[in-house]
Design a protein around this motif. Sequence first.
Motif, PDB file in Angstrom:
ATOM      1  N   GLN A 135      -4.450   3.862  10.252  1.00  0.00           N
ATOM      2  CA  GLN A 135      -4.130   3.714   8.837  1.00  0.00           C
ATOM      3  C   GLN A 135      -3.594   2.324   8.504  1.00  0.00           C
ATOM      4  OE1 GLN A 135      -1.421   6.527   7.018  1.00  0.00           O
ATOM      5  NE2 GLN A 135      -2.666   6.432   5.179  1.00  0.00           N
ATOM      6  N   ARG A 157      -5.302   0.071   5.699  1.00  0.00           N
ATOM      7  CA  ARG A 157      -4.557  -0.485   4.563  1.00  0.00           C
ATOM      8  C   ARG A 157      -4.792  -1.994   4.453  1.00  0.00           C
ATOM      9  NH1 ARG A 157       0.229   1.757   5.531  1.00  0.00           N
ATOM     10  NH2 ARG A 157      -0.387   3.533   4.281  1.00  0.00           N
ATOM     11  N   LEU A 202      -4.574   4.221  -0.130  1.00  0.00           N
ATOM     12  CA  LEU A 202      -4.143   3.237   0.869  1.00  0.00           C
ATOM     13  C   LEU A 202      -3.342   2.104   0.222  1.00  0.00           C
ATOM     14  CD1 LEU A 202      -7.370   2.929   3.023  1.00  0.00           C
ATOM     15  CD2 LEU A 202      -5.156   3.828   3.791  1.00  0.00           C
ATOM     16  N   SER A 208       0.749  -0.867  -0.508  1.00  0.00           N
ATOM     17  CA  SER A 208       0.431  -2.271  -0.240  1.00  0.00           C
ATOM     18  C   SER A 208       1.188  -3.184  -1.210  1.00  0.00           C
ATOM     19  CB  SER A 208      -1.080  -2.480  -0.361  1.00  0.00           C
ATOM     20  OG  SER A 208      -1.453  -3.741   0.139  1.00  0.00           O
TER      21      SER A 208
END
Length: 164
Positions: free
Chosen positions: A24, A28, A82, A86
């Motif tokens: 993951q 990302r 995702l 961020s």
Amino acid sequence: RRLTLTSRDHFVSELAQKHVGLPQVAQRELARRCAMHFSAVGEMGVRAVEDGGRGGPEWLELFGECVESNMWACLGRERLLLLRCSTAAAARATANVGNCLARVLSMLGRARESAQAAEATVSACLELELKNSEAAAMALSLLGGEKLKLGAVSEAQSVLRRAV
């Protein structure tokens, strides 16, 4: 390796994520990089199509071959999930990807698809907590304009009120 506008190495990163089994954290980062890259590519494309200059036909060929699908992928639900964790820059870049996609589709006379791209951008702005941003207002304005082109006047008025 950095991809240039003329590179044929663009790809829909969801394919890589699903088939390569990236962790993951890597997914990302890939989503963030795609957002930043396709934001810049989208801006170049908008300029190329608006200018109608020498680069326009080449960019439109690249758009049809791979850029359009990648821009749509940037607005996909999995990608947005995702990007929630961020950077703000990646969120803004994602909204810009959607706005560029809607603008290019509109300039190509694809009003229905342009409206869908603008709607997806509005949804992305909500998902990425950009509801009251300039990018969200632009997406709503683009959506309102496309609704007018499609003859949905009352829907256009409602959307344009939200943009203001």
